[in-house]
Design a protein around this motif. Structure first.
Motif, PDB file in Angstrom:
ATOM      1  N   LEU A   1      69.880  55.291  90.385  1.00 51.17           N
ATOM      2  CA  LEU A   1      68.649  54.539  90.506  1.00 51.17           C
ATOM      3  C   LEU A   1      68.264  54.402  91.964  1.00 51.17           C
ATOM      4  O   LEU A   1      69.107  54.350  92.841  1.00 51.17           O
ATOM      5  N   SER A   2      66.964  54.320  92.215  1.00 47.10           N
ATOM      6  CA  SER A   2      66.482  54.059  93.568  1.00 47.10           C
ATOM      7  C   SER A   2      66.591  52.565  93.835  1.00 47.10           C
ATOM      8  O   SER A   2      66.947  51.787  92.957  1.00 47.10           O
ATOM      9  N   ALA A   3      66.253  52.153  95.048  1.00 46.35           N
ATOM     10  CA  ALA A   3      66.366  50.743  95.437  1.00 46.35           C
ATOM     11  C   ALA A   3      65.539  49.841  94.536  1.00 46.35           C
ATOM     12  O   ALA A   3      65.892  48.703  94.295  1.00 46.35           O
ATOM     13  N   ASP A   4      64.431  50.354  94.000  1.00 46.72           N
ATOM     14  CA  ASP A   4      63.613  49.511  93.125  1.00 46.72           C
ATOM     15  C   ASP A   4      63.999  49.691  91.649  1.00 46.72           C
ATOM     16  O   ASP A   4      63.251  49.331  90.767  1.00 46.72           O
ATOM     17  N   ARG A   5      65.159  50.237  91.392  1.00 42.58           N
ATOM     18  CA  ARG A   5      65.768  50.351  90.070  1.00 42.58           C
ATOM     19  C   ARG A   5      65.134  51.409  89.167  1.00 42.58           C
ATOM     20  O   ARG A   5      65.404  51.468  87.996  1.00 42.58           O
ATOM     21  N   ARG A   6      64.268  52.273  89.718  1.00 39.38           N
ATOM     22  CA  ARG A   6      63.711  53.355  88.920  1.00 39.38           C
ATOM     23  C   ARG A   6      64.636  54.565  89.015  1.00 39.38           C
ATOM     24  O   ARG A   6      65.252  54.800  90.049  1.00 39.38           O
ATOM     25  N   PRO A   7      64.729  55.381  87.944  1.00 37.64           N
ATOM     26  CA  PRO A   7      65.538  56.598  88.034  1.00 37.64           C
ATOM     27  C   PRO A   7      64.980  57.508  89.116  1.00 37.64           C
ATOM     28  O   PRO A   7      63.781  57.586  89.326  1.00 37.64           O
ATOM     29  N   ARG A   8      65.851  58.161  89.838  1.00 39.91           N
ATOM     30  CA  ARG A   8      65.411  59.146  90.818  1.00 39.91           C
ATOM     31  C   ARG A   8      66.065  60.474  90.478  1.00 39.91           C
ATOM     32  O   ARG A   8      67.039  60.527  89.748  1.00 39.91           O
ATOM     33  N   GLU A   9      65.504  61.555  91.012  1.00 40.01           N
ATOM     34  CA  GLU A   9      66.056  62.873  90.745  1.00 40.01           C
ATOM     35  C   GLU A   9      67.477  62.940  91.262  1.00 40.01           C
ATOM     36  O   GLU A   9      67.750  62.581  92.399  1.00 40.01           O
ATOM     37  N   ALA A  10      68.368  63.362  90.427  1.00 42.25           N
ATOM     38  CA  ALA A  10      69.779  63.379  90.798  1.00 42.25           C
ATOM     39  C   ALA A  10      70.248  64.803  91.023  1.00 42.25           C
ATOM     40  O   ALA A  10      69.845  65.722  90.331  1.00 42.25           O
TER      41      ALA A  10
ATOM     42  N   THR B   1      82.106  75.902  89.116  1.00 43.82           N
ATOM     43  CA  THR B   1      81.354  74.820  89.736  1.00 43.82           C
ATOM     44  C   THR B   1      80.134  74.514  88.876  1.00 43.82           C
ATOM     45  O   THR B   1      79.457  75.431  88.413  1.00 43.82           O
ATOM     46  N   VAL B   2      79.871  73.240  88.669  1.00 45.02           N
ATOM     47  CA  VAL B   2      78.718  72.811  87.878  1.00 45.02           C
ATOM     48  C   VAL B   2      77.757  72.070  88.794  1.00 45.02           C
ATOM     49  O   VAL B   2      78.139  71.097  89.436  1.00 45.02           O
ATOM     50  N   PHE B   3      76.525  72.537  88.853  1.00 46.07           N
ATOM     51  CA  PHE B   3      75.456  71.883  89.594  1.00 46.07           C
ATOM     52  C   PHE B   3      74.607  71.143  88.565  1.00 46.07           C
ATOM     53  O   PHE B   3      74.109  71.761  87.631  1.00 46.07           O
ATOM     54  N   ARG B   4      74.449  69.840  88.736  1.00 41.89           N
ATOM     55  CA  ARG B   4      73.659  69.043  87.793  1.00 41.89           C
ATOM     56  C   ARG B   4      72.436  68.486  88.512  1.00 41.89           C
ATOM     57  O   ARG B   4      72.484  68.162  89.688  1.00 41.89           O
ATOM     58  N   GLY B   5      71.357  68.366  87.783  1.00 43.78           N
ATOM     59  CA  GLY B   5      70.149  67.808  88.352  1.00 43.78           C
ATOM     60  C   GLY B   5      69.194  67.404  87.260  1.00 43.78           C
ATOM     61  O   GLY B   5      69.471  67.593  86.069  1.00 43.78           O
ATOM     62  N   SER B   6      68.076  66.876  87.652  1.00 42.18           N
ATOM     63  CA  SER B   6      67.070  66.442  86.693  1.00 42.18           C
ATOM     64  C   SER B   6      66.523  67.650  85.937  1.00 42.18           C
ATOM     65  O   SER B   6      66.614  68.792  86.392  1.00 42.18           O
ATOM     66  N   ALA B   7      65.922  67.392  84.790  1.00 45.52           N
ATOM     67  CA  ALA B   7      65.320  68.464  83.999  1.00 45.52           C
ATOM     68  C   ALA B   7      64.245  69.182  84.818  1.00 45.52           C
ATOM     69  O   ALA B   7      64.098  70.403  84.725  1.00 45.52           O
ATOM     70  N   ARG B   8      63.505  68.429  85.625  1.00 41.98           N
ATOM     71  CA  ARG B   8      62.460  69.025  86.465  1.00 41.98           C
ATOM     72  C   ARG B   8      63.066  70.020  87.462  1.00 41.98           C
ATOM     73  O   ARG B   8      62.547  71.120  87.668  1.00 41.98           O
ATOM     74  N   LEU B   9      64.173  69.627  88.066  1.00 41.55           N
ATOM     75  CA  LEU B   9      64.845  70.516  89.003  1.00 41.55           C
ATOM     76  C   LEU B   9      65.385  71.753  88.290  1.00 41.55           C
ATOM     77  O   LEU B   9      65.247  72.871  88.771  1.00 41.55           O
ATOM     78  N   MET B  10      65.987  71.571  87.134  1.00 39.36           N
ATOM     79  CA  MET B  10      66.568  72.691  86.397  1.00 39.36           C
ATOM     80  C   MET B  10      65.502  73.634  85.841  1.00 39.36           C
ATOM     81  O   MET B  10      65.799  74.772  85.505  1.00 39.36           O
ATOM     82  N   ALA B  11      64.242  73.177  85.749  1.00 36.62           N
ATOM     83  CA  ALA B  11      63.157  74.019  85.244  1.00 36.62           C
ATOM     84  C   ALA B  11      62.598  74.949  86.319  1.00 36.62           C
ATOM     85  O   ALA B  11      61.817  75.844  86.011  1.00 36.62           O
TER      86      ALA B  11
ATOM     87  N   LEU C   1      75.495  80.486  84.267  1.00 36.76           N
ATOM     88  CA  LEU C   1      74.894  79.944  83.063  1.00 36.76           C
ATOM     89  C   LEU C   1      73.922  78.850  83.458  1.00 36.76           C
ATOM     90  O   LEU C   1      74.307  77.860  84.081  1.00 36.76           O
ATOM     91  N   HIS C   2      72.655  79.045  83.114  1.00 39.26           N
ATOM     92  CA  HIS C   2      71.599  78.101  83.470  1.00 39.26           C
ATOM     93  C   HIS C   2      71.191  77.344  82.220  1.00 39.26           C
ATOM     94  O   HIS C   2      70.584  77.908  81.322  1.00 39.26           O
ATOM     95  N   GLY C   3      71.524  76.063  82.167  1.00 42.67           N
ATOM     96  CA  GLY C   3      71.131  75.219  81.044  1.00 42.67           C
ATOM     97  C   GLY C   3      70.059  74.242  81.456  1.00 42.67           C
ATOM     98  O   GLY C   3      69.633  74.207  82.604  1.00 42.67           O
ATOM     99  N   THR C   4      69.621  73.404  80.520  1.00 40.90           N
ATOM    100  CA  THR C   4      68.564  72.443  80.815  1.00 40.90           C
ATOM    101  C   THR C   4      69.047  71.296  81.695  1.00 40.90           C
ATOM    102  O   THR C   4      68.253  70.649  82.366  1.00 40.90           O
ATOM    103  N   ASP C   5      70.355  71.051  81.696  1.00 43.45           N
ATOM    104  CA  ASP C   5      70.876  69.927  82.483  1.00 43.45           C
ATOM    105  C   ASP C   5      71.753  70.364  83.647  1.00 43.45           C
ATOM    106  O   ASP C   5      72.304  69.531  84.347  1.00 43.45           O
ATOM    107  N   GLY C   6      71.893  71.660  83.868  1.00 45.60           N
ATOM    108  CA  GLY C   6      72.714  72.099  84.983  1.00 45.60           C
ATOM    109  C   GLY C   6      72.907  73.597  85.029  1.00 45.60           C
ATOM    110  O   GLY C   6      72.496  74.335  84.127  1.00 45.60           O
ATOM    111  N   ILE C   7      73.531  74.020  86.102  1.00 45.48           N
ATOM    112  CA  ILE C   7      73.871  75.431  86.293  1.00 45.48           C
ATOM    113  C   ILE C   7      75.375  75.487  86.512  1.00 45.48           C
ATOM    114  O   ILE C   7      75.923  74.750  87.342  1.00 45.48           O
ATOM    115  N   THR C   8      76.030  76.370  85.775  1.00 42.98           N
ATOM    116  CA  THR C   8      77.466  76.558  85.924  1.00 42.98           C
ATOM    117  C   THR C   8      77.708  77.946  86.500  1.00 42.98           C
ATOM    118  O   THR C   8      77.168  78.939  85.995  1.00 42.98           O
ATOM    119  N   VAL C   9      78.477  78.007  87.573  1.00 47.25           N
ATOM    120  CA  VAL C   9      78.871  79.291  88.145  1.00 47.25           C
ATOM    121  C   VAL C   9      80.390  79.365  88.147  1.00 47.25           C
ATOM    122  O   VAL C   9      81.078  78.361  88.306  1.00 47.25           O
TER     123      VAL C   9
END
Length: 183
Positions: free
Chosen positions: A3-12, A23-33, A51-59
């Motif tokens: 969460l950001s300082a104002d408690r809203r979700p932020r891109e992770a 190695t697994v790279f995880r990020g927001s759906a927007r980033l993974m798109a 392997l590129h999934g909706t919630d991460g990339i695994t190499v």
């Protein structure tokens, strides 16, 4: 999700290294798109599982030394990542840019950083020769300049009559986004 300082979700963004070179790279759906075809192609060419999934990339695998051909206009971060990684491979490598380099000033910052930590490379027009098996210098005191892309918002506030004090440091002019100071 963080969460950001104002408690809203932020891109992770997160990185999790597991056994056997996975190695697994995880990020927001927007980033993974975002388009990742260049990364996938490079991994497949070098025998690295991808392997590129909706919630991460695994190499899975190890980045080998060798010849790398990449588009320079895709992402300066892509070139920067290879410049930071290739000195640690088990042999010499060549990075050849197939197109003009987008974000060249950012790659220049990477070059400067590598040199300051004792890494060596030769750079010519669109080509880097990078010796492998390098270990760079440790224990250096480094002062990082403020992020100028973030500081620009406060600078704009000042142009509109605000009075935000923004200290200027030597490294500020090296960042391309530091041009806001000329307004």
């Amino acid at each position: 999700m963080p969460l950001s300082a104002d408690r809203r979700p932020r891109e992770a963004h997160s990185l999790r290294r597991t056994r056997y070179g996975t190695t697994v790279f995880r990020g927001s759906a927007r980033l993974m798109a975002r388009p990742m075809e260049d990364y996938e192609r490079l991994c497949r060419e070098k025998g690295i599982g991808y392997l590129h999934g909706t919630d991460g990339i695994t190499v899975r695998g190890v980045l080998p030394a060798g010849e790398y051909h990449v588009a320079g206009d895709v992402s300066s971060q892509f070139c920067t990542g290879l410049l930071l990684a290739l000195p640690h491979t088990d042999g010499n490598s060549t990075l050849r840019l197939q197109t003009s380099l987008a974000g060249a000033p950012y790659v220049a910052l990477t070059e400067r950083t590598l040199l300051s930590f004792g890494y060596s490379f030769a750079a010519g027009y669109g080509c880097y020769s990078i010796p492998g098996n390098q270990t760079g210098a440790g224990g250096l005191h480094v002062t990082l300049p403020a992020d100028q892309s973030s500081a620009a918002f406060f600078g704009a506030l000042n142009v509109l009559g605000g009075q935000v004090k923004i200290p200027q440091e030597e490294g500020d002019r090296l960042q391309p986004d530091g041009v806001w100071r000329d307004l």
